[in-house]
Write an enzyme that holds these catalytic residues in place. Sequence first.
Site, PDB file in Angstrom:
ATOM      1  N   ARG A 362      50.832 -91.357  51.322  1.00 35.23           N
ATOM      2  CA  ARG A 362      50.950 -92.130  50.090  1.00 35.23           C
ATOM      3  C   ARG A 362      52.222 -92.979  50.094  1.00 35.23           C
ATOM      4  O   ARG A 362      52.231 -94.101  49.588  1.00 35.23           O
ATOM      5  CB  ARG A 362      50.915 -91.186  48.882  1.00 35.23           C
ATOM      6  CG  ARG A 362      50.682 -91.901  47.570  1.00 35.23           C
ATOM      7  CD  ARG A 362      50.388 -90.925  46.444  1.00 35.23           C
ATOM      8  NE  ARG A 362      49.020 -90.431  46.513  1.00 35.23           N
ATOM      9  CZ  ARG A 362      48.674 -89.165  46.430  1.00 35.23           C
ATOM     10  NH1 ARG A 362      49.608 -88.240  46.302  1.00 35.23           N
ATOM     11  NH2 ARG A 362      47.411 -88.803  46.490  1.00 35.23           N
ATOM     12  N   GLY A 363      53.293 -92.465  50.653  1.00 34.38           N
ATOM     13  CA  GLY A 363      54.540 -93.227  50.727  1.00 34.38           C
ATOM     14  C   GLY A 363      54.391 -94.493  51.545  1.00 34.38           C
ATOM     15  O   GLY A 363      54.906 -95.559  51.166  1.00 34.38           O
TER      16      GLY A 363
END
Length: 423
Positions: A362-363
């Site tokens: 997700r980062g």
Amino acid sequence: MAGLLGTSSTAILASRLFSSHSSKCYSSSLHSYSVQSPGRKFYGGIEIPVKKGRSLHLAINNVAIEASPAEEQVRKLGSKESQRPVYPFSAIVGQDEMKLCLLLNVIDPKIGGVMIMGDRGTGKSTAVRSLVDLLPEIRVVYGDPYNSDPEDPEAMGIEVREKALKGEKLEVAMTKINMVDLPLGATEDRVCGTIDIEKALTEGVKAFEPGLLAKANRGILYVDEVNLLDDHLVDVLLDSAASGWNTVEREGISISHPARFILIGSGNPEEGELRPQLLDRFGMHAQVGTVRDAELRVKIVEERACFDQNPKEFRDSYKAEQDKLREQIDSARRILSSVKMDHELRVKISKVCAELNVDGLRGDIVSNRAAKALAALKERDQVTAEDIATVIPNCLRHRLRKDPLESIDSGSLVIEKFYEVFG
């Protein structure tokens, strides 16, 4: 929804059952209709068993009447004037990191929202609510309570999608993106929506009342003091944020509708930390602090006093700046899809995430999206390393914490690793 007066749940049912007559106006009177069909019937997502050969009589009243363009304009102006005045976004002094994160999420809602943490009285909720004036208009299916996108089947309610698959023409309207406040004391039924089972089974009328998640679809859901939110509401938000759909289960009856929203939260870290599962759902993290410069503090106090004394005059004085910022946002949203990023920069972003031991991907995804949104805001079609350096601390620092007792990093670790990788 725009264009309807006197809308009720039964009115919505009528428009769905008789979609071929949606362009006609109906009077607010009582009618009874019979629907013949064996097997199981679904009305607005409510599953009602119907025995073979039996007829289901629906009592329909208070059916919506379409307003004329003149009436609609009067209604819009009246509602706008009755709203409480909002502090202009461009009048907020300082807090550039917070303002940038908010603007990037408006430009690209898929960034996933922003968590704003900082001292009390630093203008967190004021900044979020001031976004209302800057929110752009979107295309929605006319009369749909879920703000369905007429061009994206994945963002359509079940009934609207069925109409689209049948080739029926969908009426389209333009409406501003919603901003919905989620109070800390809200009940689960108010958030998710609730069902009146007695009416559904005995009277045969649509008995589902959409909640705040339905209203926030394709809009913004704001939770002030999110770190104080009850656990059962946190679970609801986690489920909707993960799937993009809200499902209400009551006594064997199931209703699902799209619930894709920009989640914005604010809070004071001294009052408690967020659960790691919810914290990870926020695309970006902004930290705000108390202004220490005496001259700047005086300016903030004076500006606020002017606004409190005469909100309309104060807002008018910032109208030109607000219009310019609104045009910037609209332009950035238009060119966002054409913004490119070199493969080398993508690899370096992922290398930073890997070396910081960030869990999941997700980062990486959020950093890529935020950098593109920033380039679009600066009216460029190519992402630079400077864009990445600006947004990557906000995208990663809240994902570094492994021990719940640790505090969230200020961003220094991310910046240090960024320059180590990018050179």
